[in-house]
Motif scaffolding. Structure first.
Motif: not given
Ligand SMILES: Nc1ncnc2c1ncn2[C@@H]1O[C@H](COP(=O)(O)OP(=O)(O)OP(=O)(O)O)[C@@H](O)[C@H]1O
Ligand code: SF4
Ligand SMILES: [Mg+2]
Lengths: 305, 339
Positions: A202-203, A206, A210, A225, A298, A300-301, B103-108, B112-114, B116, B152, B154
């Motif tokens: 899904d991301y 997204t 954008k 990822n 890489l 953060p979770r 729907s949001l990238n877990p890595a950023y 950052n995502q806004l 962008e 982040y 999460h």
């Protein structure tokens, strides 16, 4: 991130300690070490003298602590057969093996990751099929046979590269390719699967919503990822290569750790074998730690764990 | 005349599936003017999401999209290339998705995502982008926006993540926002807040809003116009007033009859207690798609395709051959009433 690092470091230390215990007990698994050193048909008094000389008569726990303390100072005792400090033998060979392993994993990653990504971006394309062919061939071909083929073409027919030895960087090219090609298929397939899965997430939708350009979507949002499992795999494979490059080291006559291990086993040189296992295990633990830290960077979770 | 933001004319989406071709969207038409809220309602699987994705040109790669017209602010989106479409996405048309958790990238970081989104489309500095992001985070009701900025995904609840998605959609000041069931995945208490927020921001920023929802109660409160979809088709469309006071299609009437009444119905109860199953969208079919569930179905309904016809009010269209006589009719199929 600091708490995470400290925790992981603690775990790594524990693992290393456990490994050292197992390594140490190696010496007793194969029977009385004094008899082994003395050889067939030795006199009882000689065996007793050897036992005293190497300190095998002391309580085991004392021997272990003594050995571990030595190992921590870089002192692994003396080789039974070569009559010189084990540490000297090992640290003469270790750089060669690490160089070979690093070059091999470097080659594998440089080949496999771009191929895997391209294959995932264009599934079922010509390129995907080519990548699949590379993978299948890589998995089917025995390492030694591939190495000999390389020697035949690059070394003998075209005379591009030196065939044996480890003096210049050119000497490492063929062994690194031969050793690295073996892990290419696994890395490539994992990359392909990871990128494919992430691209369907899904991301990524997204990111595209954008208006981000395909390269940004791929390199910023997808690859970071998708590469996480590949990092762990690469660390494990690197570890295997350090210990398992005996065939390659033999073919190319590179005096590395793999070859030394083979020699030590044949000579029943227990202190050297012990030291090799311990050094490799510690490197392995460090690699795993490095992979964990890289992955936590890489994703953060993973830092919370 | 008010400014036309979006024109969708005869949109079709086909998907190859193992059993053949799935006609997920079958000739959908609607339009959105500046400042309007157009609600698309209909049961699960009727093609709402694919309709929105088709407008954004974000359909799955296998899907095939065709249309008579697809225009955003006068710009023909059928003939433009992928690069030009990417310039429109996020800048002029933004989409909020059904799944805030993924729907949001877990890595950023969310910051950052806004940022962008704005940095991609306008020549602003990172500082300016950050300022806008923090401002919008505050506007969507996120407290301590500056510190949330560094978090982040999460670390945020589903409701907060959806607020972030809304802020993200607003970053470039789009003229159209497509919100695909933005609250279905959220707690009932949060749902109302998010919908109010959307309606408020839509008024304030004067965007066109396409809101896809299951919640007819919400539609009644915020919709300018309503598009009712059933099995890939628009079965009825018109102003919210016309649809709610004089629903002309048996399906719409069924939906409205199922609206939970405050105090009498459990909040968040699922819509669609109309009995029966949605027909398969694979392959060709003839006749009214709703016939198998319609209480007023007659043979004529099944023998020929039904077209959209004008109903009594202006701009009110309905896909039912019996819509004119309906108010006076008794059902041909009486539900087995409990004694
Ligand atoms: N990627 C896909 N592959 C195959 N079929 C799909 C795909 N996406 C959607 N469909 C099918 O297309 C039809 C319409 O799907 P869509 O997601 O637009 O429904 P929806 O109205 O948004 O439903 P919901 O309310 O559950 O979100 C459904 O029958 C669905 O099963
Ligand atoms: S056309 Fe016939 S079956 Fe379809 S909704 Fe109208 S009455 Fe019912
Ligand atoms: Mg949907």
């Amino acid at each position: 991130m600091l708490a995470f690092t400290v925790k992981r470091l603690g775990v790594a230390l524990l693992v290393a300690l456990t490994v050292s215990l197992i390594t140490f007990s190696m010496i007793y698994v194969s029977g009385d070490p004094a008899i082994a050193i003395a050889g067939e048909g030795a006199r009882a008094s000689d065996i007793e003298a050897i036992r005293k000389f190497y300190g095998f008569d002391r309580p085991i726990i004392v021997q272990y602590v003594d050995w571990l303390a030595g190992a921590l100072r870089g002192d692994f005792g003396r080789s039974f057969t070569l009559r010189q400090p084990v540490a000297d033998i090992i640290f003469a060979r270790l750089p060669v093996t690490i160089l070979l392993g690093a070059a091999a994993i470097g080659f594998a990653l440089v080949l496999a990751i771009p191929l895997g990504v391209l294959a995932a971006v264009r599934p079922n394309s010509m390129l995907d099929r080519f990548a699949l062919t590379v993978a299948v061939v890589g998995q089917a071909m025995p390492t030694f046979w591939f190495a000999l083929t390389l020697i035949l073409w690059l070394g003998v027919t075209w005379r591009l590269l030196p065939i044996t030895g480890s003096d210049t960087w050119q000497h490492f090219v063929m062994p690194a390719i031969a050793l690295g090609y073996f892990v290419t298929p696994a890395v490539m397939r994992l990359t392909r699967a990871g990128v494919l899965e992430v691209l369907a997430s899904d991301y990524i939708r997204t990111a595209r919503a954008k208006g981000l350009r395909p390269p940004t979507v791929l390199f910023k949002h997808a690859l970071r990822n998708a590469i996480i499992p590949v990092v762990s795999l690469a660390a494990v494979q690197f570890g295997f290569m350090l210990g398992g490059s005996i065939v390659i080291e033999t073919i190319f006559q590179i005096n590395g750790l793999g070859y030394l291990a083979w020699e030590s086993i044949q000579r029943k040189d227990l202190p050297t074998m012990q030291a090799i296992v311990l050094v490799l295990a510690v490197i392995y633990v460090l690699l795993t730690l490095l992979a964990d830290l890289l992955n936590a960077f890489l994703d953060p979770r993973l830092r919370a764990a | 005349m008010s400014e036309r933001i979006l024109t969708v004319d005869n949109l079709r989406v086909d998907l190859p599936v193992p059993a053949g071709t799935l006609h997920a969207v079958q000739g959908v038409s609607f339009h959105v003017d500046r400042g309007e809220t157009v609600c698309i309602v209909g049961e699960s699987g009727c093609g709402k999401t694919l309709t929105a994705l088709a407008v954004m040109d974000l359909l799955p790669a296998r899907a095939r999209r065709t249309a008579q017209r697809l225009e955003l602010a006068g710009r023909d989106m059928l003939s433009i290339g992928e690069r030009a479409m990417a310039d429109i996405r996020g800048a002029r048309a933004a989409m909020i998705f059904q799944e805030p958790m993924t729907s949001l990238n877990p890595a950023y970081t969310i910051g950052n995502q806004l940022e962008e989104a704005l940095l991609r489309h306008s020549r602003v500095s990172r500082r300016q982008a950050r300022a806008r992001a923090v401002y919008l985070l505050e506007r969507v009701g996120i407290t301590a926006a500056a510190s949330r900025f560094k978090q982040y995904p999460h670390q945020l609840s589903g409701g907060l993540r959806q607020r972030v998605m809304i802020a993200m959609a607003l970053m470039c000041g789009p003229s159209l926002i497509l919100a695909d069931e933005p609250t279905t995945a959220l707690d009932v208490t949060i749902q109302a807040q998010i919908l109010h927020l959307l309606a408020e921001l839509q008024r304030e920023f004067a965007t066109g809003l396409v809101l896809i929802t299951h919640d007819l109660g919400v539609v009644a409160r915020i919709a300018t116009r309503v598009v009712v979809m059933y099995a890939g088709e628009v079965v009825e469309t018109g102003t919210a007033a016309a649809i709610f006071s004089r629903p002309a299609h048996p399906y719409t009437r069924g939906l409205i009859a199922c609206i939970p009444v405050p105090g009498r119905t459990r909040r968040g109860a699922a819509l669609g207690t109309i009995p029966g199953m949605v027909p398969s969208l694979v392959g060709k079919s003839i006749g009214c798609h709703f016939a198998s569930r319609c209480d007023y179905a007659i043979d004529a309904c099944r023998s020929a395709d039904v077209t959209l016809e004008a109903a009594r009010d202006a701009g009110h269209l309905v896909r039912c051959i019996r819509h004119a006589e309906l108010p006076a009719l008794a059902p041909t199929r009486v539900a087995e009433a409990a004694p």
